[in-house]
Design an enzyme around this catalytic site. Structure first.
Site, PDB file in Angstrom:
ATOM      1  N   SER A  85       0.733  -1.400   0.071  1.00 54.39           N
ATOM      2  CA  SER A  85      -0.039  -0.032   0.029  1.00 54.39           C
ATOM      3  C   SER A  85       1.061   1.173   0.103  1.00 54.39           C
ATOM      4  O   SER A  85       2.089   1.354   0.415  1.00 54.39           O
ATOM      5  CB  SER A  85      -1.022  -0.044   1.264  1.00 54.39           C
ATOM      6  OG  SER A  85      -1.382   1.377   1.296  1.00 54.39           O
ATOM      7  N   TYR A 132      -2.496  -0.438  10.721  1.00 51.67           N
ATOM      8  CA  TYR A 132      -2.261  -1.043   9.202  1.00 51.67           C
ATOM      9  C   TYR A 132      -1.053  -0.224   8.642  1.00 51.67           C
ATOM     10  O   TYR A 132      -0.105  -1.030   8.148  1.00 51.67           O
ATOM     11  CB  TYR A 132      -3.501  -0.214   8.418  1.00 51.67           C
ATOM     12  CG  TYR A 132      -3.568  -0.684   6.893  1.00 51.67           C
ATOM     13  CD1 TYR A 132      -3.947  -1.921   6.673  1.00 51.67           C
ATOM     14  CD2 TYR A 132      -3.052   0.179   5.908  1.00 51.67           C
ATOM     15  CE1 TYR A 132      -3.935  -2.202   5.172  1.00 51.67           C
ATOM     16  CE2 TYR A 132      -3.250   0.056   4.699  1.00 51.67           C
ATOM     17  CZ  TYR A 132      -3.754  -1.293   4.374  1.00 51.67           C
ATOM     18  OH  TYR A 132      -3.744  -1.763   3.104  1.00 51.67           O
TER      19      TYR A 132
END
Length: 338
Positions: free
Chosen positions: A138, A151
């Site tokens: 990501s 995250y």
């Protein structure tokens, strides 16, 4: 001969969309996740497209369960050619509102799940000296945002772990490859089932891309794993480069905008979260690949297309540079002639 592909997090989102692409290639796809309804639906999609599917329920935070999935894959279909780590869980909340148990659980799934998958894949690939591992990363693994500390921390860890592993594989001259596909904001079901303590419904920061855009990037990375990483979506590239050149400015910008941009005007989700149990455990509902943001999501990405065709990009850039140089030279000559 059909490829054997293992995908973790295959019941929904990017993993689900990637599984469909491999089904269209008539691959043998091993679907790994906790949610049985999503896994069974994904298997039907693959088989309808001409591929073969094996469903394996497993919690990637447990290395023994991941190892059992890998063993089942090779027993059923033969040697694994591609292993895609995609499973994750998370919590949307300020750091101080996340309990130690929640932080541990999200980290074990989102980071150690990738470590466990990579370990089981390498156990089989290294003796054969072939195979490819794709880590679905990501942009938040390079540039952190507020409200997603667990995250972001896990995605940063994946980048560090993978870079270290890559150097070890290079040292031994291994034929096994590992690469990272760095993702933008994607319209997946996670925003409706993630653990959240926000006052409004979580959302990906626009621009948002459909899971199929991400899946095409994952499959391309698996087909061409020699690159260290791939950036999917122009916003991923912009975010990473902005962080490299203007990190302090980006900190202040995200501190000002990062709370509102990650929330809609809707009420927060009322259903169960998937942090400790799959959301379809009680209802048996398949949530598919897409989230609730279809109307605001892009089905294509110019940057992702360019990444899949680097030769064409290089040619276009060279032509543009040539035109620019020629124009500059003509202008200079014109000025000299006056």
């Amino acid at each position: 001969m059909a490829q054997t592909v293992v995908i973790t997090g295959a019941s929904a989102g990017i993993g689900r969309a990637t599984a469909r692409l491999y089904g269209g290639r008539r691959a043998d796809v091993v679907l790994v996740a906790r949610g049985r309804a999503g896994l069974d639906a994904a298997a039907k999609e693959i088989e309808s497209l001409g591929g073969r599917a094996l469903v394996h329920e497993a919690d990637v935070a447990d290395p023994d369960q991941v190892e059992a999935a890998a063993a089942a894959a090779e027993e059923h279909f033969g040697p694994v050619d591609v292993w895609i780590n995609c499973a994750f869980s998370s919590v949307f909340a300020p750091f101080e509102e996340i309990s130690p148990e929640e932080y541990r659980r999200a980290t074990e799934v989102t980071y150690l799940g990738f470590v466990n998958g990579t370990r089981s894949a390498l156990k089989r690939m290294l003796p054969r000296d072939r195979g490819t591992i794709v880590q679905v990363g990501s942009a938040l693994g390079e540039r952190s945002v507020p409200l997603q500390s667990v995250y972001c921390g896990a995605k940063h860890a994946i980048n560090g772990f993978t870079s270290s592993l890559r150097t070890e594989l290079l040292h031994r001259g291994s034929g096994v490859h590992v690469t990272v596909a760095q993702m933008p904001a994607v319209n997946t079901p996670q925003f409706s089932w993630v653990t959240s303590r926000l006052s409004r419904h979580p959302q990906p920061v626009p621009p948002i891309y459909q899971p199929e855009v991400a899946a095409r990037g994952v499959v391309h990375a698996a087909d061409h794993p020699r690159r260290k990483q791939y950036y999917i979506g122009a916003t991923t590239v912009a975010t990473i480069w902005a962080n490299r050149f203007f990190p302090a400015l980006l900190d202040r910008y995200l501190a000002r905008t990062g709370y509102d941009s990650q929330q809609t005007d809707q009420r927060p989700p009322t259903g169960d979260s998937n942090l400790f149990e799959p959301v379809d455990a009680a209802t048996g509902t398949d949530h598919g690949a897409h989230g609730i943001f279809d109307d605001a999501s892009h089905g294509s990405s110019l940057e992702a297309v360019l990444a899949r065709h680097p030769a064409a990009v290089a040619s276009a850039v060279a032509s543009a540079v040539g035109v620019g140089v020629a124009a500059t030279a003509r202008a200079a000559l014109s000025r000299r002639g006056r």
